[in-house]
Design an enzyme around this catalytic site. Structure first.
Site, PDB file in Angstrom:
ATOM      1  N   ASN A 256       0.810  -1.235   0.000  1.00 30.13           N
ATOM      2  CA  ASN A 256       0.000   0.000   0.000  1.00 30.13           C
ATOM      3  C   ASN A 256       0.837   1.277   0.000  1.00 30.13           C
ATOM      4  OD1 ASN A 256       0.684  -0.599   2.691  1.00 30.13           O
ATOM      5  ND2 ASN A 256      -1.055   0.560   3.449  1.00 30.13           N
TER       6      ASN A 256
ATOM      7  N   GLU B  85       3.286  -5.316  12.344  1.00 26.04           N
ATOM      8  CA  GLU B  85       2.363  -4.182  12.131  1.00 26.04           C
ATOM      9  C   GLU B  85       1.264  -4.678  11.205  1.00 26.04           C
ATOM     10  OE1 GLU B  85       2.648  -1.258  13.550  1.00 26.04           O
ATOM     11  OE2 GLU B  85       4.591  -1.624  14.469  1.00 26.04           O
TER      12      GLU B  85
ATOM     13  N   CYS C 283      -3.376   1.597   6.248  1.00 22.88           N
ATOM     14  CA  CYS C 283      -3.792   0.867   7.450  1.00 22.88           C
ATOM     15  C   CYS C 283      -4.412   1.811   8.479  1.00 22.88           C
ATOM     16  CB  CYS C 283      -2.604   0.132   8.044  1.00 22.88           C
ATOM     17  SG  CYS C 283      -1.217   1.234   8.382  1.00 22.88           S
TER      18      CYS C 283
ATOM     19  N   GLU D 219       6.991   0.461  16.315  1.00 22.21           N
ATOM     20  CA  GLU D 219       8.073   0.967  15.485  1.00 22.21           C
ATOM     21  C   GLU D 219       8.159   2.470  15.666  1.00 22.21           C
ATOM     22  OE1 GLU D 219       7.217  -0.320  11.479  1.00 22.21           O
ATOM     23  OE2 GLU D 219       8.034  -2.310  11.896  1.00 22.21           O
TER      24      GLU D 219
HETATM   25  P1  NAD Z   1       0.071  -9.273   3.048  1.00 22.15           P
HETATM   26  O1  NAD Z   1       0.076  -9.754   4.444  1.00 22.15           O
HETATM   27  O2  NAD Z   1      -0.648 -10.044   2.019  1.00 22.15           O
HETATM   28  O3  NAD Z   1       1.562  -9.163   2.488  1.00 22.15           O
HETATM   29  C1  NAD Z   1       2.558  -8.373   3.128  1.00 22.15           C
HETATM   30  C2  NAD Z   1       3.926  -8.909   2.757  1.00 22.15           C
HETATM   31  O4  NAD Z   1       4.094 -10.209   3.316  1.00 22.15           O
HETATM   32  C3  NAD Z   1       4.155  -9.077   1.259  1.00 22.15           C
HETATM   33  O5  NAD Z   1       5.492  -8.757   0.961  1.00 22.15           O
HETATM   34  C4  NAD Z   1       3.896 -10.560   1.060  1.00 22.15           C
HETATM   35  O6  NAD Z   1       4.529 -11.105  -0.069  1.00 22.15           O
HETATM   36  C5  NAD Z   1       4.471 -11.141   2.330  1.00 22.15           C
HETATM   37  N1  NAD Z   1       3.935 -12.453   2.723  1.00 22.15           N
HETATM   38  C6  NAD Z   1       2.734 -12.992   2.396  1.00 22.15           C
HETATM   39  N2  NAD Z   1       2.599 -14.205   2.991  1.00 22.15           N
HETATM   40  C7  NAD Z   1       3.730 -14.425   3.703  1.00 22.15           C
HETATM   41  C8  NAD Z   1       4.184 -15.473   4.541  1.00 22.15           C
HETATM   42  N3  NAD Z   1       3.428 -16.552   4.770  1.00 22.15           N
HETATM   43  N4  NAD Z   1       5.386 -15.360   5.122  1.00 22.15           N
HETATM   44  C9  NAD Z   1       6.156 -14.280   4.925  1.00 22.15           C
HETATM   45  N5  NAD Z   1       5.786 -13.247   4.134  1.00 22.15           N
HETATM   46  C10 NAD Z   1       4.590 -13.300   3.535  1.00 22.15           C
HETATM   47  O7  NAD Z   1      -0.431  -7.776   3.131  1.00 22.15           O
HETATM   48  P2  NAD Z   1      -0.722  -6.784   1.921  1.00 22.15           P
HETATM   49  O8  NAD Z   1      -1.997  -7.227   1.289  1.00 22.15           O
HETATM   50  O9  NAD Z   1       0.504  -6.620   1.089  1.00 22.15           O
HETATM   51  O10 NAD Z   1      -0.941  -5.389   2.694  1.00 22.15           O
HETATM   52  C11 NAD Z   1      -2.175  -4.988   3.199  1.00 22.15           C
HETATM   53  C12 NAD Z   1      -2.249  -5.224   4.680  1.00 22.15           C
HETATM   54  O11 NAD Z   1      -1.179  -4.578   5.342  1.00 22.15           O
HETATM   55  C13 NAD Z   1      -3.507  -4.667   5.300  1.00 22.15           C
HETATM   56  O12 NAD Z   1      -4.040  -5.604   6.187  1.00 22.15           O
HETATM   57  C14 NAD Z   1      -3.013  -3.440   6.051  1.00 22.15           C
HETATM   58  O13 NAD Z   1      -3.805  -3.057   7.150  1.00 22.15           O
HETATM   59  C15 NAD Z   1      -1.670  -3.880   6.482  1.00 22.15           C
HETATM   60  N6  NAD Z   1      -0.816  -2.729   6.804  1.00 22.15           N
HETATM   61  C16 NAD Z   1      -0.534  -2.470   8.123  1.00 22.15           C
HETATM   62  C17 NAD Z   1       0.245  -1.366   8.453  1.00 22.15           C
HETATM   63  C18 NAD Z   1       0.584  -1.040   9.895  1.00 22.15           C
HETATM   64  O14 NAD Z   1       1.439  -0.213  10.121  1.00 22.15           O
HETATM   65  N7  NAD Z   1      -0.049  -1.670  10.870  1.00 22.15           N
HETATM   66  C19 NAD Z   1       0.732  -0.538   7.435  1.00 22.15           C
HETATM   67  C20 NAD Z   1       0.415  -0.838   6.120  1.00 22.15           C
HETATM   68  C21 NAD Z   1      -0.359  -1.948   5.811  1.00 22.15           C
END
Ligand code: NAD
Length: 480
Positions: free
Chosen positions: A150, A248, A282, A461
């Protein structure tokens, strides 16, 4: 079409199995580059390079490390326009957001942690019986940083910068959905002769790269930002290996609006907190609670402004709403809207895919959507949608709205709008979330702890919290 490369041991290299997949431009629905399908072998090469680089990098005086981080920040600034354009093509976000907010913030992350490297300190505890303790904070070794799609470069640098500042070497895995700016950043590292192996970037999916990275025996800690389900999977793999973890995760953030707020500031900010980056931040507020005496007025005015938002080609300066990040996300969001309808929700605006004529006619666009009439327990008010969709619900009392605000599994962020300062303090104390904004949204001081409670994450963080996460504390007790 450009092939993105991994960055391992100071070199841009193809994935070991030679496999790539198409990287899509959401605004057009067409591929615009290819991203490596790396594997455990590439992860292992990166970890080996990082391990080799660790003794020199960790022994380098903090001031020199800071100098390298500042050079990275300067290089991001020099290439800002190219990075902003790449970010917009990869994500579908309006170019103004990438250019004015996200790319400058990526440079700022490095500048901030360059300063932190020289300012970090540890504690000393003197005892009464002729003894003194001091705490060494030593870098962990090689750490893994996994980031989402995102805010790609913004969140990639938010992890990598403190990890490097604290003296670690890094293997980073950007999202496979938006890999381009991390690749361009690798080019920057190569071009300024950043020390080989200190930072490595391996592209690929969660399964092919994320899992081997988390499970690698030489990865000492994992800093992850992404979805809650992925966070749980990472925690399950990391826990038996006793790795340090910072998670996060997702959110379902409440905005609480009282009749006595500064109306114009509240309305303009609520429009932003609802629909910035097509609601794919997020920290976006997706559950809006409004004091009942101003509820009708609020819905009418929010809907009017949401309808007026300019949806268009994200590469155009005037665009306010771009495309959502992928076809999968497009379908998921539309599915959530269907479920809101089935639960009796009234859609006041949006709710449909939008076709943008010309270059973007096959892009994945959804109009800003405002829904009312839903109870607190339905899916729309419980699950993270991560799109341009908000619900609005009236409330009568402070107690009632606190209960509503806390009524989900998530606990990332909340906003309160009121001129009654005592009420704001009371609610801020009672709300179960890691971040609370009062009469503002997304105002960030990089020194403050950032993170969520409940299903929104583990750890914080920002500032010295990140420096502490990326170091091991060792107490030394001396009797004299
Ligand atoms: P996602 O969890 O699908 O993927 C995030 C990352 O993790 C990607 O690089 C992905 O390839 C990797 N990944 C996926 N499965 C994995 C596994 N089993 N082991 C290790 N790595 C793995 O998330 P997304 O769809 O890319 O992002 C959206 C989500 O991120 C939303 O839920 C949003 O709320 C959250 N987000 C949270 C914050 C925060 O600061 N809390 C900030 C931004 C986004």
């Amino acid at each position: 079409m450009q092939d993105i490369q991994n960055y391992i041991d100071g070199k841009l290299v193809a994935p070991s199995r030679g496999k790539y997949r198409e990287n899509m431009e959401p605004a057009t629905g067409m591929p615009w580059s290819r991203v490596p399908e790396s594997s455990a072998m590439d992860v292992d090469s990166a970890v080996t390079a990082a391990k080799k680089a660790f003794p020199d990098w960790s022994a380098m005086p903090a001031e020199e490390r800071a100098h390298w981080l500042s050079r990275l920040a300067d290089s991001i600034d020099r290439h800002a326009e190219k990075l902003a354009e790449a970010e917009t093509r990869d994500t579908g976000k309006p170019i103004r957001l990438a250019r004015d907010v996200e790319i400058p913030r990526a440079a700022r992350n490095f500048r901030f942690y360059a300063a932190a490297a020289t300012q970090f300190f540890s504690e000393s505890h003197a005892m009464e019986n002729d003894a003194i303790n001091y705490t060494l904070r030593q870098p962990l070794g090689v750490v893994g940083c996994i980031s989402p799609w995102n805010l790609p470069l913004y969140l990639f640098t938010w992890k990598v910068a403190p990890a490097l500042a604290a003296g670690n070497c890094v293997v980073s895995k950007p999202s496979e959905v938006t890999p381009m700016t991390a690749y361009l950043f690798s080019e920057i590292c190569r071009d300024i002769d950043f020390p080989a192996g200190v930072l490595n970037v391996v592209h690929g999916t969660g399964l092919s790269v994320g899992v081997p990275l988390v499970e690698h025996a030489n990865i000492k800690a994992v800093s992850f930002t992404g979805g809650t389900r992925t966070g749980a999977d990472i925690a399950a793999r990391a826990a038996p290996r006793f790795k340090k973890l910072s998670l996060e995760l997702g959110g379902k953030n409440p905005n609480i609006i009282f009749a006595d707020c500064d109306w114009e500031t509240m309305l303009a900010t609520t429009l932003r907190s609802s629909f910035s980056n097509q609601g794919q931040i997020c920290l976006c507020g997706s559950r809006i609670y409004v004091e009942s005496k101003v509820y009708e007025r609020f819905v009418a005015e929010l809907v009017q402004r949401a309808k007026a938002m300019r949806i268009g080609d994200p590469m155009e300066d005037a665009t306010e709403q771009g495309a959502v990040v992928s076809q999968q996300q497009h379908e998921k969001i539309l599915g959530c809207i269907t479920s809101a309808r089935e639960d009796g929700g009234e859609i006041h605006c949006g709710g449909e895919p939008v076709t943008v004529a010309g270059r973007c006619e096959n892009g994945w666009f959804i109009a800003p959507t405002v829904i009312t009439g839903l109870g607190p327990d339905c899916r729309t008010n419980q699950e993270e949608i991560f799109g341009p969709v908000v619900t609005v619900t009236p409330f009568e009392s402070e107690d009632e709205v606190l209960q509503l605000a806390n009524g989900t599994e998530y606990g990332l962020a909340a906003s309160i709008w009121s001129q009654n300062i005592s009420r704001c303090h009371r609610l801020a104390k009672g709300i179960e979330s890691g971040l609370v904004w009062v009469n503002t949204w997304m105002l960030r001081d990089l020194r403050t702890p950032m993170g969520g409670m409940k299903q929104s994450g583990m750890g914080r963080e920002g500032g010295f919290d990140s420096m502490r996460f990326f170091t091991e504390a060792k107490n030394v007790c001396i009797k004299y």
